[in-house]
Design an enzyme around this catalytic site. Structure first.
Site, PDB file in Angstrom:
ATOM      1  CG  ASP A 173      -8.647  -8.109  -4.940  1.00  0.00           C
ATOM      2  OD1 ASP A 173      -9.830  -8.263  -5.257  1.00  0.00           O
ATOM      3  OD2 ASP A 173      -7.748  -7.821  -5.761  1.00  0.00           O
ATOM      4  CD  GLU A 413      -1.450  -4.726  -0.467  1.00  0.00           C
ATOM      5  OE1 GLU A 413      -2.664  -4.612  -0.327  1.00  0.00           O
ATOM      6  OE2 GLU A 413      -0.836  -4.326  -1.466  1.00  0.00           O
ATOM      7  CE1 TYR A 470      -1.492  -3.533  -8.390  1.00  0.00           C
ATOM      8  CE2 TYR A 470      -0.946  -3.290  -6.061  1.00  0.00           C
ATOM      9  CZ  TYR A 470      -1.220  -4.096  -7.154  1.00  0.00           C
ATOM     10  OH  TYR A 470      -1.223  -5.471  -7.018  1.00  0.00           O
ATOM     11  CD  GLU A 505       0.160  -7.635  -4.553  1.00  0.00           C
ATOM     12  OE1 GLU A 505      -0.623  -6.688  -4.786  1.00  0.00           O
ATOM     13  OE2 GLU A 505      -0.036  -8.480  -3.669  1.00  0.00           O
TER      14      GLU A 505
HETATM   15  C1  GCB Z   1      -2.934  -5.728  -3.583  1.00  0.00           C
HETATM   16  C2  GCB Z   1      -3.177  -7.006  -2.890  1.00  0.00           C
HETATM   17  C3  GCB Z   1      -3.724  -8.075  -3.816  1.00  0.00           C
HETATM   18  C4  GCB Z   1      -4.756  -7.472  -4.740  1.00  0.00           C
HETATM   19  C5  GCB Z   1      -4.102  -6.380  -5.557  1.00  0.00           C
HETATM   20  C6  GCB Z   1      -5.081  -5.695  -6.513  1.00  0.00           C
HETATM   21  O1  GCB Z   1      -2.192  -4.895  -3.194  1.00  0.00           O
HETATM   22  O2  GCB Z   1      -2.059  -7.484  -2.203  1.00  0.00           O
HETATM   23  O3  GCB Z   1      -4.257  -9.102  -3.046  1.00  0.00           O
HETATM   24  O4  GCB Z   1      -5.356  -8.424  -5.558  1.00  0.00           O
HETATM   25  O5  GCB Z   1      -3.587  -5.416  -4.716  1.00  0.00           O
HETATM   26  O6  GCB Z   1      -5.217  -6.143  -7.637  1.00  0.00           O
HETATM   27  O7  GCB Z   1      -5.729  -4.751  -6.099  1.00  0.00           O
END
Ligand code: GCB
Length: 599
Positions: A173, A413, A470, A505
């Site tokens: 991403d 990931e 997330y 993250e």
């Molecule tokens: C993740 C990835 C990262 C993305 C992020 C997202 O888990 O490691 O590269 O940018 O999520 O914002 O979806």
């Protein structure tokens, strides 16, 4: 590998500037064209990605080779020296020519490579050409989708009569920025020279013992002189390996750096390496720096900015670290590739703690839209193993002496749960390799994707559990109550393992300037509520040893239905203006101590 430095024995020429440039249409190029000046060349700045320097899709979405060229007329007085041409990074792979003769090739876009060029130089004018390939596939790191399409674009339909443009499909991403992205330098050494220096500090009481090794080419004595920051000699040693003591040592501390200068002399050559004395250890559920339990506060980042793309930018680096200090952060992860050496040296000077990550991102063929269908065993399909070993070796070799680096991340990931045993077979040897390569034997981790965590057998092998989570965004987006419950269930699960865990993250896309009285996704208020909700849970766990939010700043991605002009999870905008959440973190992080938050 030593970073090139100017001193009384070594010359240094920076080849930054405006070079000649050509997009090569088609997938291959004729090597014969590297022997003469490019016809009707364009201009391009080095170092920087080429994609955003000029207008048009042919630049932004270029696929395949481009050619960079400049003259390499060196002063005659240099020719008595050993002359080395060094690239900080060329993304994704490079072939280098002098006067039409290929002098080296390099695979991988985020680590330095160099070549001695004396034998290729002719008296008078010389022509340097660098061919750069930006293609990514199942053998490169980062990984490119070979099916076409990715999680942002969705699958590319295969309709008769329609020819989709040929482009890279990152299985990750962030935008696949390419070109000569870091400085190109010429440096000289005497013919007998210092090849590498390794420093391993240990601390006992108020004194430090430093084991060292100096690799040399040639015969002669090696002499080390160790000076403190005032220039006072505090230790001396001789020989290619051994140890020296620093009494009443001044430790390198997070946000309070202290660097000794180790001047190494060998025959006519000399090199001064910096040394920050600090210890790192995982003990039980704690991550200790200098024997005290450290709490990570900071970010996942990107090397990303307008116009330069992923080009190395000292101003941006200084600014980003200034903003980190302003907000009360003490650390970041080099997501998702090793950053420029200039940034690592700056972190050593500023006392910023770094988790150093390889470019292994996208080692996951069960990601998003492009995956489709039945789960696949990534590790039976992917062709990255050898290259993955190389980037681990090269990254650790480059950064081994950096005090700022406290942990290695061998991947981001990867797929660790679809076929859990295949993942272990792939990653266990890489985890062991990272430990073997590191003379300081720092902790090693892999950054885990949001998944069916109870099936994961790879993460538990690591020294620290690092999670990207997330809850409240991709999972239970807009329902922070459910997000908190789910997060609690997961943290209860990992707690039983008895290892320290941190978030590498967590975040929510946020459009700067979008507000709502009742927080909704994408507003600045929702981003704050998201973080408050997560912290309400994470603050309860003593084994939860750090929070690195996603992301430091908004950044560019491929176009696709999930991104509006890039990823907007920044706490700062792409031009480094604070969103509402920045002020929230400023209060929170200035209250949380760097040490002992959970004890
Ligand atoms: C993740 C990835 C990262 C993305 C992020 C997202 O888990 O490691 O590269 O940018 O999520 O914002 O979806």
């Amino acid at each position: 590998m030593l970073y090139p430095k100017l001193n009384t024995a070594r010359g240094l020429i920076d080849l930054s500037g405006v070079w000649n440039f050509k997009l090569n249409h088609g997938e291959d190029f004729d090597e014969a064209i590297t022997a003469s000046p490019l016809s009707e060349p364009m201009t391009i700045a080095v170092p920087a990605s080429y994609n955003d320097q000029k207008e048009g899709e042919s630049f932004r979405d270029h696929y395949g080779w481009v050619l960079y060229q400049r003259c390499l007329d060196l002063p005659a007085y240099l020719l008595t020296q050993r002359i080395v041409l060094r690239f900080g990074a060329v993304t994704q792979s490079a072939k280098v020519y002098i006067n039409g003769q290929k002098i080296c090739e390099h695979k991988g876009g985020f680590l330095p490579f160099e070549v001695e060029i004396n034998e290729f130089l002719t008296a008078g004018n010389n022509l340097l050409t660098v061919a750069v390939d930006n293609r990514i596939d199942l053998s490169t790191l980062p990984v490119g989708s070979e099916k076409g399409g990715n999680m942002l674009t969705g699958l590319i339909p295969d309709l008769p009569g329609v020819t989709p443009k040929k482009q890279n499909y990152p299985n990750f991403d962030f935008f696949n920025y390419c070109g000569i992205t870091r400085p190109v330098k010429i440096y000289t050494t005497p013919k007998d020279y210092i090849k590498d220096i390794t420093l391993i500090p240990t601390v006992s009481g108020s004194d430090a013992q430093i084991q060292y090794q100096v690799e040399v080419e040639g015969q002669g004595d090696v002499i080390l002189t160790v000076c403190d920051e005032e220039g006072k000699v505090v230790a001396e040693a001789t020989g290619t390996s051994g140890s020296f003591n620093i009494n009443n040592v001044h430790l390198w501390q997070p946000l309070n750096a202290y660097l000794y200068n180790i001047k190494v002399r060998f025959c006519e050559d000399e090199y001064t390496e910096t040394l920050g004395v600090r210890t790192v250890e995982v003990r039980g559920k704690e991550f200790l720096i200098n024997g005290k339990p450290f709490y990570f506060k900071g970010f996942g980042k990107h090397e990303d900015s307008p116009f330069r793309g992923r080009g190395m930018d000292e101003v941006l680096n200084v600014k980003d670290i200034s903003l980190m200090r302003w907000i009360g952060a003490n650390s970041f992860r080099t997501s998702h590739y090793p950053y420029a050496e200039e940034m690592m040296l700056l972190c050593d000077r500023e006392g910023i703690v770094v988790i150093d990550e390889t470019p292994a991102v996208g080692v996951n063929l069960n990601f998003g839209a492009a995956a489709g269908g039945e789960p696949q065993d990534t590790y039976r399909i992917i062709r990255t193993k050898e290259h993955h070993e190389d980037v681990i070796r090269d990254m650790i070799c480059r950064d081994k002496n950096r005090a700022c680096v406290v942990m290695w991340s061998i991947a981001n990931e990867s797929d660790t749960t679809a076929f859990p045993d295949s993942a272990v077979d792939y990653y266990k040897p890489l985890y062991e390799l990272a430990h073997q390569c590191d003379p300081q034997n720092r902790p090693v981790t892999i950054v885990g994707v949001q998944n069916d965590f109870a099936k994961d057998k790879t993460l538990p092998l690591m020294d620290v559990i690092c999670l990207n989570r997330y809850y409240g965004w991709y999972v239970y987006g807009g329902d922070l109550q459910a997000a908190k419950q789910a997060l609690k269930i997961e943290l209860d699960y990992w707690e039983k393992l008895g290892k320290p865990l941190m978030f590498t993250e967590y975040g929510a896309d946020t459009v700067a300037g979008l507000h709502a009285a009742t927080p909704t996704m994408f507003t600045e208020e929702y981003q704050v509520e998201f973080y408050e909700a997560v912290h309400e849970i994470t603050d309860r766990y003593d084994y939860f040893i750090g929070e690195q939010v996603w992301n430091f700043a908004d950044f560019a991605t491929i176009q696709g239905i999930m991104r509006v002009d890039g990823n907007k999870k920044g706490i700062f905008t792409r031009d480094r203006r604070p969103k509402l959440a920045a002020h929230y973190f400023k209060k929170r992080w200035h209250r949380i101590p760097d040490f002992g938050y959970k004890s």
